[in-house]
Motif scaffolding. Structure first.
Motif, mmCIF file in Angstrom:
data_model
loop_
_atom_site.group_PDB
_atom_site.id
_atom_site.type_symbol
_atom_site.label_atom_id
_atom_site.label_comp_id
_atom_site.label_asym_id
_atom_site.label_seq_id
_atom_site.Cartn_x
_atom_site.Cartn_y
_atom_site.Cartn_z
ATOM 1 N N ARG A 1 0.847 -1.208 0.000
ATOM 2 C CA ARG A 1 0.000 0.000 0.000
ATOM 3 C C ARG A 1 0.875 1.248 0.000
ATOM 4 N N MET A 2 0.303 2.349 -0.525
ATOM 5 C CA MET A 2 1.002 3.628 -0.451
ATOM 6 C C MET A 2 0.880 4.175 0.961
ATOM 7 N N SER A 3 2.008 4.556 1.534
ATOM 8 C CA SER A 3 2.027 5.082 2.892
ATOM 9 C C SER A 3 2.148 6.600 2.869
ATOM 10 N N TYR A 4 2.025 7.195 4.035
ATOM 11 C CA TYR A 4 2.220 8.636 4.206
ATOM 12 C C TYR A 4 3.593 9.062 3.692
ATOM 13 N N GLY A 5 4.621 8.314 4.096
ATOM 14 C CA GLY A 5 5.980 8.650 3.707
ATOM 15 C C GLY A 5 6.230 8.523 2.222
ATOM 16 N N SER A 6 5.665 7.465 1.612
ATOM 17 C CA SER A 6 5.888 7.284 0.173
ATOM 18 C C SER A 6 5.114 8.310 -0.641
ATOM 19 N N TYR A 7 3.904 8.664 -0.198
ATOM 20 C CA TYR A 7 3.123 9.682 -0.902
ATOM 21 C C TYR A 7 3.849 11.023 -0.914
ATOM 22 N N LEU A 8 4.438 11.391 0.216
ATOM 23 C CA LEU A 8 5.126 12.676 0.341
ATOM 24 C C LEU A 8 6.598 12.612 -0.056
ATOM 25 N N GLN A 9 7.052 11.448 -0.495
ATOM 26 C CA GLN A 9 8.455 11.294 -0.888
ATOM 27 C C GLN A 9 9.400 11.731 0.248
ATOM 28 N N LEU A 10 9.051 11.319 1.464
ATOM 29 C CA LEU A 10 9.817 11.771 2.613
ATOM 30 C C LEU A 10 11.278 11.312 2.612
ATOM 31 N N PRO A 11 11.599 10.112 2.131
ATOM 32 C CA PRO A 11 13.027 9.760 2.090
ATOM 33 C C PRO A 11 13.835 10.741 1.240
ATOM 34 N N VAL A 12 13.245 11.208 0.134
ATOM 35 C CA VAL A 12 13.927 12.186 -0.722
ATOM 36 C C VAL A 12 13.963 13.542 -0.036
ATOM 37 N N LEU A 13 12.799 13.971 0.480
ATOM 38 C CA LEU A 13 12.682 15.294 1.091
ATOM 39 C C LEU A 13 13.599 15.447 2.297
ATOM 40 N N LEU A 14 13.610 14.457 3.172
ATOM 41 C CA LEU A 14 14.366 14.566 4.424
ATOM 42 C C LEU A 14 15.856 14.282 4.256
ATOM 43 N N SER A 15 16.237 13.831 3.059
ATOM 44 C CA SER A 15 17.668 13.627 2.803
ATOM 45 C C SER A 15 18.263 14.799 2.026
ATOM 46 N N ALA A 16 17.449 15.836 1.785
ATOM 47 C CA ALA A 16 17.892 16.981 0.975
ATOM 48 C C ALA A 16 18.617 18.045 1.792
ATOM 49 N N GLN A 17 18.760 17.832 3.095
ATOM 50 C CA GLN A 17 19.473 18.789 3.941
ATOM 51 C C GLN A 17 20.919 18.311 4.084
ATOM 52 N N LEU B 1 19.285 24.559 10.548
ATOM 53 C CA LEU B 1 18.243 25.587 10.612
ATOM 54 C C LEU B 1 18.269 26.445 9.352
ATOM 55 N N PHE B 2 19.446 26.893 8.957
ATOM 56 C CA PHE B 2 19.596 27.776 7.808
ATOM 57 C C PHE B 2 19.085 27.095 6.533
ATOM 58 N N ILE B 3 19.424 25.838 6.361
ATOM 59 C CA ILE B 3 19.001 25.101 5.169
ATOM 60 C C ILE B 3 17.490 24.899 5.156
ATOM 61 N N ILE B 4 16.950 24.423 6.279
ATOM 62 C CA ILE B 4 15.507 24.145 6.333
ATOM 63 C C ILE B 4 14.698 25.417 6.150
ATOM 64 N N GLN B 5 15.151 26.512 6.740
ATOM 65 C CA GLN B 5 14.459 27.794 6.572
ATOM 66 C C GLN B 5 14.298 28.132 5.087
ATOM 67 N N HIS B 6 15.367 27.994 4.329
ATOM 68 C CA HIS B 6 15.328 28.375 2.923
ATOM 69 C C HIS B 6 14.642 27.324 2.061
ATOM 70 N N GLN B 7 14.777 26.070 2.419
ATOM 71 C CA GLN B 7 14.070 25.028 1.654
ATOM 72 C C GLN B 7 12.559 25.144 1.826
ATOM 73 N N TRP C 1 7.045 26.910 -0.187
ATOM 74 C CA TRP C 1 5.914 27.834 -0.145
ATOM 75 C C TRP C 1 5.863 28.693 -1.406
ATOM 76 N N LEU C 2 7.034 29.117 -1.902
ATOM 77 C CA LEU C 2 7.061 29.913 -3.128
ATOM 78 C C LEU C 2 6.537 29.105 -4.313
ATOM 79 N N LYS C 3 6.809 27.812 -4.318
ATOM 80 C CA LYS C 3 6.276 26.952 -5.384
ATOM 81 C C LYS C 3 4.757 26.981 -5.373
ATOM 82 N N LEU C 4 4.174 26.955 -4.175
ATOM 83 C CA LEU C 4 2.714 26.996 -4.076
ATOM 84 C C LEU C 4 2.181 28.384 -4.431
#
Length: 284
Positions: A21-37, A50-56, A61-64
């Motif tokens: 089944r598709m999970s919360y993490g797979s739907y949101l691509q969390l392994p990719v997202l949380l490894s981007a810092q 902090l500096f990285i997460i603030q700007h990411q 939000w700018l994408k939205l």
């Protein structure tokens, strides 16, 4: 108190097996997202995360914001003012979140930032393609920004598209024209690749709308929504300036700008100048 009494029991119907089944993490691509810092300081400084997460998160939000502004412009083109204003209302809430977010970065002291700032090289928020895209979508266009993104073909293409497209203000004025309002031809036929400049011939139109609000409620409401949009943007710019001043003082920016002085000049830019100028005329 026993652990059992202080533990919430899982209901039988809660799904536990996600092998197929598709999970919360797979739907949101969390392994990719949380490894981007990926901090670049060596040794890694505690506060760089902090500096990285603030700007990411700002970029997310700018994408939205861009998604909503593009949609609002399309709905205005199809004369669906209600849908367009719904999108603008969502942008306004995002803007408030972005502005408040500066308070988190402001917890970064000058001493803490100085310990990893040198590792950033020339990377700077000045190079945010999405921020420039938002400015272009709102009408603050500047073709001189395009070469900054020569090394990012997709970003440059996005900005070129928005440079040649009517801004949301252009679309609103065209909408008013189709609704029978007397929008000057000089405004309707302007070169949309240029930043919108104050057009005094527009002020009488907005004066009429404001002084006859009950008969022009949709246009009246839209004017105020756009004013909110600009106010929020200016508040964001101001909080950005104050956070930078608080963190680096009057140092030059990592991207080569004059820093606070450069940001100060941005506060002089406006998107919808006639909507502010008309306030002096109303009731005269």
């Amino acid at each position: 108190m026993s652990i059992e009494k202080n533990t919430r029991q899982l209901e039988d119907g809660i799904v536990r097996d996600f092998s197929t089944r598709m999970s919360y993490g797979s739907y949101l691509q969390l392994p990719v997202l949380l490894s981007a810092q990926q901090p670049v300081s060596d040794p890694e400084h505690h506060d760089e995360l902090l500096f990285i997460i603030q700007h990411q998160t700002t970029e997310l939000w700018l994408k939205l914001v861009l998604h909503e502004l593009r949609s609002a412009a399309a709905w205005l083109r199809s004369d669906d003012l209600g849908a367009a204003l719904k999108a603008v209302a969502r942008v306004k809430h995002i803007q408030k979140t972005l502005t408040e977010q500066w308070s988190v970065l402001a917890t970064l002291t000058p001493t803490e930032y100085s310990q990893f700032r040198g590792f950033l090289g020339n990377s700077s928020g000045f190079q945010s393609a999405q921020y420039r895209a938002v400015e272009f979508a709102l009408g603050n266009k500047n073709a001189k920004m395009l070469p900054v993104f020569d090394a990012e073909p997709e970003s440059r293409a996005m900005l070129e598209e928005l440079l040649h497209a009517p801004s949301i203000y252009d679309e609103f004025l065209a909408y008013l024209h189709r609704q029978g309002f007397e929008v000057p031809a000089s405004v309707l036929e302007r070169d949309v690749t240029q930043a919108h400049e104050f057009a005094p011939e527009l002020v009488p139109l907005f004066k009429h709308i404001y002084e006859n609000a009950q008969d022009n409620w949709g246009a009246y409401e839209a004017c105020e929504e756009l004013v909110d949009l600009e106010d929020n943007f200016q508040l964001w710019r101001f909080r950005h300036l104050r956070t930078v001043q608080r963190t680096i003082g009057m140092k030059t920016g990592t991207g080569g700008s004059s820093g606070v002085a450069f940001l100060q000049k941005a506060l002089e830019l406006t998107f919808f100048p006639e909507l502010f100028a008309v306030r002096t005329e109303i009731g005269r």
